[in-house]
Design a protein around this motif. Structure first.
Motif, mmCIF file in Angstrom:
data_model
loop_
_atom_site.group_PDB
_atom_site.id
_atom_site.type_symbol
_atom_site.label_atom_id
_atom_site.label_comp_id
_atom_site.label_asym_id
_atom_site.label_seq_id
_atom_site.Cartn_x
_atom_site.Cartn_y
_atom_site.Cartn_z
ATOM 1 N N GLU A 1 -26.922 38.882 95.658
ATOM 2 C CA GLU A 1 -26.389 40.108 96.246
ATOM 3 C C GLU A 1 -25.084 40.497 95.561
ATOM 4 O O GLU A 1 -24.278 39.637 95.211
ATOM 5 N N GLU A 2 -24.914 41.791 95.318
ATOM 6 C CA GLU A 2 -23.757 42.412 94.667
ATOM 7 C C GLU A 2 -23.728 42.194 93.162
ATOM 8 O O GLU A 2 -22.810 42.681 92.490
ATOM 9 N N ALA A 3 -24.704 41.538 92.608
ATOM 10 C CA ALA A 3 -24.806 41.389 91.155
ATOM 11 C C ALA A 3 -25.558 42.576 90.575
ATOM 12 O O ALA A 3 -26.297 43.266 91.285
ATOM 13 N N PRO A 4 -25.385 42.841 89.276
ATOM 14 C CA PRO A 4 -26.155 43.923 88.644
ATOM 15 C C PRO A 4 -27.581 43.470 88.335
ATOM 16 O O PRO A 4 -27.865 42.273 88.248
ATOM 17 N N VAL A 5 -28.470 44.439 88.173
ATOM 18 C CA VAL A 5 -29.855 44.104 87.865
ATOM 19 C C VAL A 5 -30.429 45.128 86.889
ATOM 20 O O VAL A 5 -30.026 46.295 86.878
ATOM 21 N N SER B 1 -31.090 45.038 101.071
ATOM 22 C CA SER B 1 -32.073 46.080 101.370
ATOM 23 C C SER B 1 -32.839 46.558 100.140
ATOM 24 O O SER B 1 -33.823 47.295 100.276
ATOM 25 N N ASP B 2 -32.408 46.148 98.952
ATOM 26 C CA ASP B 2 -33.122 46.524 97.725
ATOM 27 C C ASP B 2 -34.321 45.625 97.456
ATOM 28 O O ASP B 2 -35.084 45.876 96.506
ATOM 29 N N THR B 3 -34.493 44.588 98.235
ATOM 30 C CA THR B 3 -35.652 43.720 98.080
ATOM 31 C C THR B 3 -36.925 44.537 98.264
ATOM 32 O O THR B 3 -37.146 45.128 99.322
ATOM 33 N N ALA B 4 -37.748 44.590 97.235
ATOM 34 C CA ALA B 4 -38.950 45.443 97.253
ATOM 35 C C ALA B 4 -39.722 45.235 95.961
ATOM 36 O O ALA B 4 -39.292 44.495 95.070
ATOM 37 N N GLU B 5 -40.847 45.927 95.865
ATOM 38 C CA GLU B 5 -41.640 45.956 94.632
ATOM 39 C C GLU B 5 -41.316 47.263 93.920
ATOM 40 O O GLU B 5 -41.276 48.331 94.537
ATOM 41 N N TYR B 6 -41.087 47.164 92.618
ATOM 42 C CA TYR B 6 -40.718 48.343 91.837
ATOM 43 C C TYR B 6 -41.782 48.587 90.767
ATOM 44 O O TYR B 6 -42.171 47.669 90.041
ATOM 45 N N PHE B 7 -42.215 49.839 90.694
ATOM 46 C CA PHE B 7 -43.271 50.208 89.747
ATOM 47 C C PHE B 7 -42.765 51.274 88.781
ATOM 48 O O PHE B 7 -42.214 52.286 89.190
ATOM 49 N N CYS B 8 -43.035 51.025 87.510
ATOM 50 C CA CYS B 8 -42.798 52.013 86.473
ATOM 51 C C CYS B 8 -44.123 52.747 86.234
ATOM 52 O O CYS B 8 -45.203 52.128 86.293
ATOM 53 N N ALA B 9 -44.067 54.046 85.984
ATOM 54 C CA ALA B 9 -45.296 54.816 85.791
ATOM 55 C C ALA B 9 -45.076 55.921 84.764
ATOM 56 O O ALA B 9 -43.951 56.396 84.580
ATOM 57 N N VAL B 10 -46.172 56.328 84.113
ATOM 58 C CA VAL B 10 -46.111 57.413 83.141
ATOM 59 C C VAL B 10 -47.243 58.381 83.395
ATOM 60 O O VAL B 10 -48.273 58.027 83.980
ATOM 61 N N SER B 11 -47.052 59.612 82.939
ATOM 62 C CA SER B 11 -48.146 60.581 82.901
ATOM 63 C C SER B 11 -47.987 61.407 81.635
ATOM 64 O O SER B 11 -46.878 61.571 81.136
ATOM 65 N N GLU B 12 -49.105 61.899 81.136
ATOM 66 C CA GLU B 12 -49.068 62.655 79.888
ATOM 67 C C GLU B 12 -48.486 64.045 80.119
ATOM 68 O O GLU B 12 -48.847 64.709 81.086
ATOM 69 N N ARG B 13 -47.607 64.473 79.222
ATOM 70 C CA ARG B 13 -47.047 65.819 79.307
ATOM 71 C C ARG B 13 -48.135 66.876 79.187
ATOM 72 O O ARG B 13 -48.071 67.905 79.816
ATOM 73 N N SER B 14 -49.135 66.622 78.370
ATOM 74 C CA SER B 14 -50.172 67.623 78.146
ATOM 75 C C SER B 14 -50.933 67.934 79.428
ATOM 76 O O SER B 14 -51.404 69.045 79.634
ATOM 77 N N GLY B 15 -51.044 66.937 80.292
ATOM 78 C CA GLY B 15 -51.733 67.154 81.565
ATOM 79 C C GLY B 15 -50.809 67.724 82.624
ATOM 80 O O GLY B 15 -51.256 68.053 83.720
ATOM 81 N N GLY B 16 -49.525 67.779 82.286
ATOM 82 C CA GLY B 16 -48.554 68.302 83.238
ATOM 83 C C GLY B 16 -48.392 67.429 84.463
ATOM 84 O O GLY B 16 -47.892 67.858 85.489
ATOM 85 N N GLY B 17 -48.851 66.188 84.359
ATOM 86 C CA GLY B 17 -48.746 65.288 85.499
ATOM 87 C C GLY B 17 -49.864 65.459 86.498
ATOM 88 O O GLY B 17 -49.902 64.776 87.516
ATOM 89 N N ALA B 18 -50.805 66.337 86.182
ATOM 90 C CA ALA B 18 -51.846 66.647 87.158
ATOM 91 C C ALA B 18 -53.034 65.711 87.093
ATOM 92 O O ALA B 18 -53.900 65.773 87.947
ATOM 93 N N ASP B 19 -53.084 64.859 86.084
ATOM 94 C CA ASP B 19 -54.241 63.973 85.969
ATOM 95 C C ASP B 19 -53.897 62.534 86.285
ATOM 96 O O ASP B 19 -54.504 61.621 85.777
ATOM 97 N N VAL C 1 -31.025 59.131 83.637
ATOM 98 C CA VAL C 1 -31.356 59.803 84.884
ATOM 99 C C VAL C 1 -30.886 58.965 86.062
ATOM 100 O O VAL C 1 -30.985 57.747 86.045
ATOM 101 N N LYS C 2 -30.393 59.653 87.060
ATOM 102 C CA LYS C 2 -29.923 58.977 88.270
ATOM 103 C C LYS C 2 -30.893 59.249 89.399
ATOM 104 O O LYS C 2 -31.450 60.349 89.520
ATOM 105 N N GLY C 3 -31.083 58.231 90.228
ATOM 106 C CA GLY C 3 -32.011 58.367 91.323
ATOM 107 C C GLY C 3 -31.361 58.067 92.657
ATOM 108 O O GLY C 3 -30.143 58.066 92.791
ATOM 109 N N ILE C 4 -32.205 57.754 93.619
ATOM 110 C CA ILE C 4 -31.698 57.450 94.948
ATOM 111 C C ILE C 4 -31.232 56.006 95.026
ATOM 112 O O ILE C 4 -31.567 55.183 94.160
ATOM 113 N N ASN C 5 -30.456 55.704 96.050
ATOM 114 C CA ASN C 5 -30.004 54.342 96.343
ATOM 115 C C ASN C 5 -29.193 53.704 95.210
ATOM 116 O O ASN C 5 -29.160 52.475 95.095
ATOM 117 N N GLY C 6 -28.541 54.521 94.384
ATOM 118 C CA GLY C 6 -27.672 54.000 93.343
ATOM 119 C C GLY C 6 -28.359 53.528 92.086
ATOM 120 O O GLY C 6 -27.733 52.936 91.202
#
Lengths: 114, 116
Positions: free
Chosen positions: B15-19, B84-102, B57-62
Motif C-alpha cells: 500500500e502507498e507504493a507505485p505500480v 481499494s485498488d485490489t482488482a483485475e485489470y484488463f488492457c484492450a484494443v480495437s481497430e481504428r478502421s472499425g471505429g471500435g464498433a467490431d 492519458v489520465k483516467g479515474i482513480n489516479g
C-alpha cells in the motif's frame, strides 16, 4: 438510470438444454456485444450487433445464437449447452460517433453447465 | 487481427507504493487502446482510453497510461496505490478502421494485489 442489465445473474443448467441470457440497455446505444470470460483467456468476443437486425460473429461464436429485434435487447442463446460453455458472460454496449469507441459492461451472468 | 499481451498475471504491491501494469499489443493497423478494471463479482469499468492526441492519458482513480507506438505498449501506472485498488485489470484494443464498433480484443488480465 438502469444502464445495462443482464439476467439472470447466475444460472445452472444441464448439458443439452437450451439457455437464453438476457441483456437490456436503456441508453438507446446502437452497438451491443457479448463476451465470455474464462480463466487464462481474458474476455473473448462471441457476437456483436451494430443495430437492430444486424449481427455479426466474433472470435468464438460456435454454439451460440443471437438476435436483435429491438435496439435495447440483445439476447444470447445456447441452443444445446455443453460443459465447455461454463463461463461468465458479459454484455456491453456503445453509442455512435466517438462514443462508439467506449463500451459499457453489464454485471455479468455466471453460467454453469453440468 | 490484433492481440494483447499482459506480461504479468499477478502483481503484488505494498500500500502507498507505485505500480506499473504492463501491456503490449500487436496489430497490422492503427488501434485504439483501453484499460478496464474489474472488481470482484462485478462487470468491467473503463479506467482510461487512448483514441488520439497526447500519448499520456489520465483516467479515474489516479491512474494514467502512456501510449508508446514504437514499442507497441500501453502501460498503466499509479504513483501510490490503496487497498481499494485490489482488482483485475484488463488492457484492450480495437481497430481504428472499425471505429471500435467490431468489439474489443482483451489481454488475459493482471490481478493487482495490494498488501498492507
Amino acid at each position: 438510470d438502469a444502464g445495462i442489465t443482464q439476467s439472470p445473474r447466475y444460472k445452472i443448467t444441464e448439458t443439452g438444454r437450451q439457455v437464453t441470457l438476457m441483456c437490456h440497455q436503456t441508453w438507446s446505444h446502437s452497438y451491443m456485444f457479448w463476451y465470455r470470460q474464462d480463466l487464462g483467456h481474458g474476455l473473448r468476443l462471441i457476437y456483436y450487433s451494430a443495430a437492430a437486425d444486424i449481427t455479426d460473429k466474433g472470435e468464438v461464436p460456435d454454439g451460440y445464437v443471437v438476435s436483435r429485434s429491438k435496439t435495447e435487447n440483445f439476447p444470447l442463446t445456447l441452443e444445446s449447452a455443453t460443459r465447455s460453455q461454463t463461463s461468465v458472460y458479459f454484455c456491453a454496449s456503445s453509442g455512435t460517433g466517438d462514443a462508439k469507441n467506449i463500451q459499457y459492461f453489464g454485471a455479468g451472468t455466471r453460467l454453469s453447465v453440468l | 487481427a490484433q492481440s494483447v499481451t499482459q506480461l504479468d498475471s499477478q502483481v503484488p504491491v505494498f500500500e502507498e507504493a507505485p505500480v506499473e501494469l504492463r501491456c503490449n499489443y500487436s496489430s497490422s493497423v492503427s488501434v485504439y487502446l483501453f484499460w478496464y478494471v474489474q472488481y470482484p463479482n462485478q462487470g468491467l469499468q473503463l479506467l482510461l482510453k487512448y483514441l488520439s492526441g497526447s500519448t499520456l492519458v489520465k483516467g479515474i482513480n489516479g491512474f494514467e497510461a502512456e501510449f508508446n507506438k514504437s514499442q507497441t505498449s500501453f502501460h498503466l501506472r499509479k504513483p501510490s496505490v490503496h487497498i481499494s485498488d485490489t482488482a483485475e485489470y484488463f488492457c484492450a484494443v480495437s481497430e481504428r478502421s472499425g471505429g471500435g464498433a467490431d468489439g474489443l480484443t482483451f489481454g488475459k488480465g493482471t490481478h493487482l494485489i495490494i498488501q498492507p
